[in-house]
Design a protein around this motif. Sequence first.
Motif, PDB file in Angstrom:
ATOM      1  N   UNK A   1      50.609  66.208  38.040  1.00  0.00           N
ATOM      2  CA  UNK A   1      51.691  65.337  37.619  1.00  0.00           C
ATOM      3  C   UNK A   1      52.233  65.768  36.264  1.00  0.00           C
ATOM      4  N   UNK A   2      51.323  66.045  35.303  1.00  0.00           N
ATOM      5  CA  UNK A   2      51.805  66.457  33.980  1.00  0.00           C
ATOM      6  C   UNK A   2      52.628  67.738  34.073  1.00  0.00           C
ATOM      7  N   UNK A   3      52.179  68.689  34.894  1.00  0.00           N
ATOM      8  CA  UNK A   3      52.919  69.944  35.054  1.00  0.00           C
ATOM      9  C   UNK A   3      54.305  69.687  35.641  1.00  0.00           C
ATOM     10  N   UNK A   4      54.370  68.798  36.635  1.00  0.00           N
ATOM     11  CA  UNK A   4      55.654  68.462  37.238  1.00  0.00           C
ATOM     12  C   UNK A   4      56.586  67.828  36.206  1.00  0.00           C
ATOM     13  N   UNK A   5      56.074  66.879  35.441  1.00  0.00           N
ATOM     14  CA  UNK A   5      56.909  66.204  34.452  1.00  0.00           C
ATOM     15  C   UNK A   5      57.376  67.166  33.358  1.00  0.00           C
ATOM     16  N   UNK A   6      56.513  68.060  32.948  1.00  0.00           N
ATOM     17  CA  UNK A   6      56.911  69.036  31.932  1.00  0.00           C
ATOM     18  C   UNK A   6      58.047  69.922  32.444  1.00  0.00           C
ATOM     19  N   UNK A   7      57.961  70.299  33.718  1.00  0.00           N
ATOM     20  CA  UNK A   7      59.034  71.101  34.308  1.00  0.00           C
ATOM     21  C   UNK A   7      60.335  70.301  34.361  1.00  0.00           C
ATOM     22  N   UNK A   8      60.231  69.014  34.721  1.00  0.00           N
ATOM     23  CA  UNK A   8      61.423  68.160  34.770  1.00  0.00           C
ATOM     24  C   UNK A   8      62.065  68.059  33.394  1.00  0.00           C
ATOM     25  N   UNK A   9      61.261  67.813  32.357  1.00  0.00           N
ATOM     26  CA  UNK A   9      61.832  67.673  31.018  1.00  0.00           C
ATOM     27  C   UNK A   9      62.389  68.990  30.499  1.00  0.00           C
ATOM     28  N   UNK A  10      61.766  70.090  30.865  1.00  0.00           N
ATOM     29  CA  UNK A  10      62.312  71.385  30.445  1.00  0.00           C
ATOM     30  C   UNK A  10      63.693  71.601  31.060  1.00  0.00           C
ATOM     31  N   UNK A  11      63.852  71.232  32.318  1.00  0.00           N
ATOM     32  CA  UNK A  11      65.165  71.379  32.972  1.00  0.00           C
ATOM     33  C   UNK A  11      66.184  70.422  32.373  1.00  0.00           C
ATOM     34  N   UNK A  12      65.746  69.185  32.106  1.00  0.00           N
ATOM     35  CA  UNK A  12      66.652  68.221  31.482  1.00  0.00           C
ATOM     36  C   UNK A  12      67.102  68.713  30.108  1.00  0.00           C
ATOM     37  N   UNK A  13      66.165  69.239  29.321  1.00  0.00           N
ATOM     38  CA  UNK A  13      66.506  69.730  27.988  1.00  0.00           C
ATOM     39  C   UNK A  13      67.485  70.886  28.052  1.00  0.00           C
ATOM     40  N   UNK A  14      67.339  71.731  29.056  1.00  0.00           N
ATOM     41  CA  UNK A  14      68.235  72.885  29.190  1.00  0.00           C
ATOM     42  C   UNK A  14      69.674  72.455  29.468  1.00  0.00           C
ATOM     43  N   UNK A  15      69.858  71.242  30.004  1.00  0.00           N
ATOM     44  CA  UNK A  15      71.198  70.750  30.319  1.00  0.00           C
ATOM     45  C   UNK A  15      71.866  70.045  29.132  1.00  0.00           C
ATOM     46  N   UNK A  16      71.131  69.861  28.043  1.00  0.00           N
ATOM     47  CA  UNK A  16      71.666  69.084  26.915  1.00  0.00           C
ATOM     48  C   UNK A  16      72.363  69.999  25.913  1.00  0.00           C
TER      49      UNK A  16
END
Length: 304
Positions: free
Chosen positions: A26-41
């Motif tokens: 779960x932590x790995x999945x969430x980290x990937x999600x936040x990395x993608x979200x950050x890349x869009x900002x």
Amino acid sequence: MSTIARVDIDASVRQALAEDLAPTALWSLLLDVFERRAAQRSPAMVRQQWESDRFVQPCAIDQRTLNTLDAHLLAAAANFEALELSPLAPLAACSSVALTSQNRIVSTARGSEIVSDPTNVLALECARRLRSAPGAVVKLTTSHRCVRAQPVPKRPGFAAHFRMFCLASAAHERKDHGFVAEALIEHIRTHIGALDRLEKHGYQFPDRSLRLLATPERRHIAERIASAVPEIPATLQTLEHRYYDGLRFMLDAGTPDGNPVPLIDGGAFDWLGKLTDNRRMVFVASAMGSQLAALLFRRVALIA
């Protein structure tokens, strides 16, 4: 009931995220999600959040004032070991032992949470020490910036993040609740001493009063505590809040407009028994809203 809006996703996906996935997955999945979200900002989006998000706004009190205030408070707590805590605590550091919701706490994507109450973290450290040395008496203090996610009262001095000065005492209980009574007396006296010290350095805490709250079966302990601190007027009240383990104290001071402010709060808690699996291990904690003190009770420039 949760105040967090529920996202409309498939029930099986929600089940997997909430319960089925192993924590590391779960932590790995969430980290990937936040990395993608950050890349869009964009930088503009980051700037806009900085200007509008209550969680990231700077404190309204000058940092030099808070640093000097911390020095005086820690000096007043000379009988307690001072700890510099991490900004993070284990996930559920509060909600696993206390009557609080995880929704009031800022959780991270790495299985931790931002410290919302240092006394819970000090309880963890007390439990660690007492598990290795059950006969020890542990006394800790810290001054820490906390973050809480619940709505903030629209009153001066209240913010999503704030500074707290905390004391914690822990040990194996003695006959007739001897340790709890002794620890609460020491906490009250230490806080009174801290206020006295601050009054020599630009603060005023007029019209101080002490409220001792106890369940009926522990009222005799509250009476014992009141008799041990005759230097401050005390009233005894019935404790109804289940957050505390039978005993609570509140120390109020008056503001220039005459309104009493509950500046210091403490009591006995059952957290240590849960953390050590030993109900005879007892824990007393208290805290001062030091940022509130700097805002409401500081009269002149502090003198070092």
